[in-house]
Scaffold this active site. Structure first.
Site, PDB file in Angstrom:
ATOM      1  N   VAL A  38       0.825  -1.300   0.055  1.00 28.78           N
ATOM      2  CA  VAL A  38      -0.134   0.156   0.014  1.00 28.78           C
ATOM      3  C   VAL A  38       0.993   1.239  -0.154  1.00 28.78           C
ATOM      4  CG1 VAL A  38      -1.730   1.195   1.205  1.00 28.78           C
ATOM      5  CG2 VAL A  38      -1.896  -0.959   1.231  1.00 28.78           C
ATOM      6  N   PRO A  58      11.128   0.572   9.001  1.00 21.40           N
ATOM      7  CA  PRO A  58      12.352  -0.430   9.214  1.00 21.40           C
ATOM      8  C   PRO A  58      12.676  -1.150   7.766  1.00 21.40           C
ATOM      9  CG  PRO A  58      10.965  -0.742  10.988  1.00 21.40           C
ATOM     10  CD  PRO A  58      10.272   0.308   9.971  1.00 21.40           C
ATOM     11  N   GLY A  61      10.693  -3.903   6.676  1.00 20.63           N
ATOM     12  CA  GLY A  61       9.246  -4.053   6.309  1.00 20.63           C
ATOM     13  C   GLY A  61       9.081  -3.258   4.844  1.00 20.63           C
ATOM     14  N   ASP A 128      -6.979   2.669   4.475  1.00 20.19           N
ATOM     15  CA  ASP A 128      -8.082   1.831   4.932  1.00 20.19           C
ATOM     16  C   ASP A 128      -8.769   2.141   6.226  1.00 20.19           C
ATOM     17  OD1 ASP A 128      -9.605  -0.536   4.053  1.00 20.19           O
ATOM     18  OD2 ASP A 128      -8.788  -1.932   5.511  1.00 20.19           O
TER      19      ASP A 128
END
Length: 269
Positions: A38, A58, A61, A128
């Site tokens: 996303v 990080p 990720g 979201d």
């Protein structure tokens, strides 16, 4: 005491919508919190709008696309989790961000960032979570300078994407190129009629030009055609396409009127 006017000539107010704007973020500083799929989409959106982007996430990720942006110096990367001080000073500008986009799988952390953005009066979008958004990302069709956004106010992103694809398929080929040519013509027109008082005449003439030629015809205008077209601006006229083609090579409208075909001259190049 006032009386309600039920005159149907005025549009009725339809509440519940969003104010859809083209937000100019060129050279603005955008903070993206997160580095997954996303976040990658958000990053591409703002890079396409020429924003300066800092990604706080990080390294563990980061997805491949975000890694690519970092490796190619398209964004600035800070290898750690978000800190509240990021809303006050952040590289490369060493100032606060102009916009914050949050895309992390941590609802509690996302809400906390949202609240901090409200305190700092920084517009934010929490992926979201529609109630925690100052703005939404719609589904966008892009063809050069043409951008068409479909928004469902956060209620049906998949449906918005389907509608956007359908709209894109209905558009004639070359629309983006035609708009590019119109933009070039407007820029040239501003150079020969730069004064504020010229504005109304410029707008009326450009409207007539846009209505006079098809998308394909607009795409086919050469630089010479546009220069010739601009000679019709002072008298507020718009020539037929055949006239513009006939003027190629240095012909003037007066010469073309004389050699109208009866002497073997063709007005269609």
């Amino acid at each position: 005491m006032t009386t309600k006017n039920n005159n149907d000539q005025f549009p009725k107010v339809q509440g519940g919508g969003s104010l859809i704007l083209a937000w100019q973020v060129r050279n603005k500083h955008v903070l993206v919190v997160g580095g997954g799929e996303v976040a990658a989409g958000r990053i591409l959106n703002v890079l396409n709008a020429d924003a300066k982007v800092t990604v706080v996430s990080p390294s563990s990720g980061l997805n491949p696309e975000v890694r690519h942006r970092i490796a190619n110096d398209e964004v600035t990367h800070i290898d750690r989790v978000f800190q509240p001080s990021d809303l006050e000073t952040l590289p490369p500008s060493d100032g606060p961000p102009d916009m914050v986009l949050v895309a992390v799988d941590d609802p509690a952390a996302s809400t906390q960032i949202w609240k901090l953005c409200k305190e700092h009066r920084i517009p934010a979008n929490i992926a979201d979570v529609p109630p925690e958004c100052d703005f939404y990302f719609g589904s966008v069709h892009r063809d050069g300078p043409l951008q068409i956004m479909v928004s469902t106010n956060g209620k049906g992103p998949r449906l918005a994407a389907s509608i956007r694809k359908w709209i894109g398929n209905q558009l004639p080929a070359g629309v983006g190129d035609a708009i590019e040519r119109v933009g070039e013509l407007r820029s040239k027109l501003r150079r020969i009629a730069p004064n504020p008082e010229d504005g109304p005449k410029r707008m009326r003439w450009m409207t007539r030009v846009s209505d006079a030629y098809s998308w394909d015809e607009m795409c086919g205008l050469t630089d010479e055609d546009m220069e010739n077209l601009l000679t019709f601006y002072p008298p507020s006229k718009v020539p037929q396409l055949d006239m513009l083609k006939a003027m190629r090579g240095g012909w003037t409208p007066e010469e073309i009127d004389v050699f109208d075909g009866s002497f073997g001259f063709s007005v269609v190049a």
